[in-house]
Design a protein around this motif. Structure first.
Motif, PDB file in Angstrom:
ATOM      1  N   ASP A  20      -2.875  11.259   3.591  1.00  0.00           N
ATOM      2  CA  ASP A  20      -2.778  11.965   2.304  1.00  0.00           C
ATOM      3  C   ASP A  20      -1.588  11.515   1.477  1.00  0.00           C
ATOM      4  O   ASP A  20      -1.629  11.523   0.254  1.00  0.00           O
ATOM      5  N   GLU A  21      -0.479  11.164   2.171  1.00  0.00           N
ATOM      6  CA  GLU A  21       0.755  10.887   1.444  1.00  0.00           C
ATOM      7  C   GLU A  21       0.708   9.542   0.724  1.00  0.00           C
ATOM      8  O   GLU A  21       1.594   9.244  -0.060  1.00  0.00           O
ATOM      9  N   HIS A  22      -0.335   8.746   0.999  1.00  0.00           N
ATOM     10  CA  HIS A  22      -0.429   7.442   0.347  1.00  0.00           C
ATOM     11  C   HIS A  22      -1.719   7.316  -0.443  1.00  0.00           C
ATOM     12  O   HIS A  22      -2.792   7.672   0.035  1.00  0.00           O
ATOM     13  N   SER A  23      -1.602   6.790  -1.647  1.00  0.00           N
ATOM     14  CA  SER A  23      -2.797   6.370  -2.374  1.00  0.00           C
ATOM     15  C   SER A  23      -3.296   5.080  -1.723  1.00  0.00           C
ATOM     16  O   SER A  23      -2.625   4.512  -0.863  1.00  0.00           O
ATOM     17  N   VAL A  25      -3.415   2.066  -2.883  1.00  0.00           N
ATOM     18  CA  VAL A  25      -2.521   0.915  -3.075  1.00  0.00           C
ATOM     19  C   VAL A  25      -1.232   1.089  -2.288  1.00  0.00           C
ATOM     20  O   VAL A  25      -0.673   0.119  -1.755  1.00  0.00           O
ATOM     21  N   GLU A  26      -0.775   2.331  -2.146  1.00  0.00           N
ATOM     22  CA  GLU A  26       0.429   2.569  -1.349  1.00  0.00           C
ATOM     23  C   GLU A  26       0.176   2.255   0.129  1.00  0.00           C
ATOM     24  O   GLU A  26       1.069   1.792   0.846  1.00  0.00           O
TER      25      GLU A  26
END
Lengths: 349, 315
Positions: A20-23, A25-26
């Motif tokens: 969840d903490e990353h999109s 691209v992240e």
């Protein structure tokens, strides 16, 4: 064939149930930078970029354009995308390098299954007239195939449990895997398949760099040369196919040169235990071949990257000197509908 | 790190498809309780029928009627039916080779439990009460121990009154969307009426809204930079068509706005000024409504217009 092309670098995320903490691209950027760092290349050095992903996992149209932020697309780059597993993006990049238009290619695949329900999402790849309105989920379709194998005497539930436990045991040595070590076979999800026969649901990404000829030797100590690669498809309708066999895999393997000499390693994209039974038969793999030493899709199944990871894992074993000739397989669609086979070799030692 | 933002996201669409001659005949047939297959060049009968031979790719149109009874060729017990599936009680998924057909049709089998199902068992179609010309006109299969029903293998011209020529297959997928670290930080700052971008460690540009990566350099961004609140209109358009469910009088102006300190223009509506007086270089500031989580619109600050040279790189 005029040019020799090799996998010279491979990286993947630690595959996890949620991110969840990353999109997207992240999640992707560390993997892209990992393969670039391995080769010393900068994004501006890359001749061609190709990715595999699907909007249906993201729940957004043109979702791959957001991931492009991770590849440095300015000034404009030569780039393409397939709405499939990254293994097919690698196939496109391989053809691009064969034409001589580029000497290096960056290939990546990624998928976050956690935001939605991947079992339901995958029903949307079925034909919209006869199948999709019934919402048969991916486990249900694999279970039909598993029962067909059991009826044909090709396997049984204990043998399938053996595939599951061997895969997760192999994954103990794979720090990226999501399910490792001893995993309970569990209850039926759709009988005859139990939890243990099914892949974990998770998020992840992978990237490889391809290079042609001498460029590959400059970038990698022991390049994993792609000796052949081919992909084939069979009828979409399950009722038309013999679910206990995979003639498309066999044909792809034949065209990729897999049967010319034995392989020592096979990385198979078999999300369900029963599909490994089909693939071993189609590819004529004996017990002497190390099958899925990474743990395979049963240990980590980031949809749209799992097939590319098979090629990457096979290549990485060649890079490390653990394999001299490896087979990598990727699949897409219900019950092994589409299959890609690549044969990779290291230079003689 | 603050809590990751999450919100439900529903993607729903009516998947509308036209039918070719073979699928039209098959689905209209189901409405009339007639099951049609199609014969291939090598004499096999495919049910459900397709328009092209899966072996030779030849166009095929030779329709034959098959029986509503058949044999299970493989099955799988589904103890937890999911949304949209044919039955809401536990059932078996089955491939059924109807009498007169050479291939399997996928559907559900209503049976009391897995012990009542086996490969080779005889089944028949249970028709839906209301039929519209869709695969769901077959409600499911049910166990059947009678004789194969006639007719099978008879040619059929595929013509019925009032042919079905299209289907609408509604689709709905549910997600829980998370925007990730960078965009969560942006949205959380907006709740405090602040606008936060991220600076690229390589080219030093400040991106608003931030997405966690510099699209030019392809590197991760993490250094947060507060921008605005004032900004400059770099370009704009006049909207003359009212959007559905949008309570804004037309015409209104939609603009690209370069907030002070940002290297990328974001977009927003311009208010507080007649639509035909908005211009490039107009200095604006955000207007927040009570409890709003983003600027409701931007209004002129009254400052002199920005010089073109100051914002031409941001167009």
């Amino acid at each position: 064939m005029t040019r020799e092309i090799a996998v010279v670098a491979f990286a993947q995320t630690d595959h996890r149930r949620t991110s969840d903490e990353h999109s997207e691209v992240e999640m992707l950027i560390p993997v892209l930078h990992d393969v670039l760092d391995q080769t010393g290349l900068k994004t501006s050095d890359i001749g061609f970029t190709c990715s595999g992903s699907t909007d249906y996992l993201a729940g957004r149209a043109f979702s791959f354009t957001m991931a492009l932020d991770g590849v440095g697309a300015w000034p404009p780059i030569s780039e393409s995308h397939v709405e499939m597993d990254g293994a097919w993006a690698l196939y496109e990049a391989w053809t691009k390098l064969l034409t001589g238009d580029a000497d290096t290619a960056l290939v990546y695949g990624y998928g976050k299954s956690s935001p939605g329900s991947v079992r339901d999402v995958l029903t949307r790849q079925l034909d919209p007239y006869y199948l999709a309105p019934l919402w048969p989920d991916s486990v249900a379709l694999a279970a039909l195939q598993a029962q067909a194998l059991i009826d044909a005497g090709e396997t049984d539930e204990p043998a399938l449990a053996g595939v599951a436990s061997r895969s997760r045991a192999s994954a103990s040595a794979n720090s990226h895997a999501q399910l490792r070590g001893s995993v309970a076979q569990g209850d039926y999800v759709v009988r005859p398949l139990r939890t243990g026969d099914c892949p974990p649901i998770g998020d992840g990404a992978a990237a490889v760099i391809l290079a042609a000829g001498e460029r590959a030797r400059e970038l990698c100590e022991r390049p994993a040369w792609i000796r052949g690669i081919d992909h084939r498809i069979e009828a979409h309708s399950l009722g038309v196919r013999d679910l206990t066999d995979s003639p498309s895999t066999r044909l792809a393997a034949e065209r990729a040169g897999a049967f010319e000499r034995p392989v020592d390693t096979a990385e198979l994209h078999a999300p369900f235990t029963s599909q490994e039974v089909v693939l071993r038969k189609s590819l004529r793999l004996g017990d002497e071949v190390s099958v899925n030493p990474s743990g395979g899709a049963l240990a980590a199944n980031p949809v749209m990257a799992t097939g590319l990871i098979r090629i990457g894992e096979a290549a990485a074993r060649i890079h490390r000197g653990e394999s001299d000739r490896a087979l990598a397989h990727a699949t897409s669609g219900p019950c092994l509908q589409q299959n890609l086979v690549a044969v990779l070799e290291g230079d003689a030692r | 790190m603050p809590e990751v933002l999450k919100a439900p996201l529903v993607v729903e669409f009516p998947f509308t498809r036209s039918l070719g001659p073979v699928q039209s005949a098959f689905l209209t047939g189901l409405r009339e309780r007639v099951v049609l297959g199609v014969r291939t060049g090598d004499g096999r009968t495919l049910v459900p029928p397709v328009e092209y031979d899966p072996v030779t790719a030849e166009e095929i149109r030779d329709l034959v009627e098959v029986a509503p009874t058949g044999t299970v060729t493989t099955w799988a017990w589904n103890h937890e039916p999911r949304r949209g599936q044919p039955l809401d009680t536990p059932f078996a998924w089955v491939l059924v080779r109807l009498d007169g057909a050479d291939t399997g049709l996928l559907h559900a089998l209503d049976a009391p439990g897995p012990d009542a199902v086996h490969t080779g068992m005889r089944v028949r179609i249970r028709w839906a009460g209301e039929r519209s010309g869709a695969i769901t006109d077959i409600a499911c299969f049910e166990p059947y121990d009678g004789d194969p029903s006639e007719p099978t293998g008879q040619g059929h011209d595929g013509r019925f009154e009032d042919m079905v020529t299209g289907i609408v297959a509604p689709a709905r997928l549910d997600y829980v969307y998370s925007p990730g670290r960078a965009q969560s930080a942006y949205i959380n700052a907006l709740a405090e009426q602040r606008t936060v971008g991220e600076r690229c460690p390589s080219c030093r540009k400040v991106y608003v809204p931030p997405r966690g990566a510099c699209p030019t350099c392809g590197v991760a961004t993490s250094e947060q930079v507060e921008v605005g609140p004032g900004g400059t209109v770099t370009t704009y358009c006049i909207v003359n068509i009212k959007a559905k469910n949008l309570d804004i009088e037309v015409p209104y102006v939609y603009a690209h706005i370069a907030l002070d300190g940002a290297d990328l223009a974001l977009h927003g509506r311009i208010g507080g000024i007649p639509y035909d007086q908005v211009r490039m270089g107009l200095r604006v500031e955000p207007v927040w409504t009570e409890g709003g989580r983003y600027p409701e619109h931007y209004r002129p600050t009254g400052e002199p217009d920005a010089d073109y040279e100051m914002y031409k790189e941001l167009l």
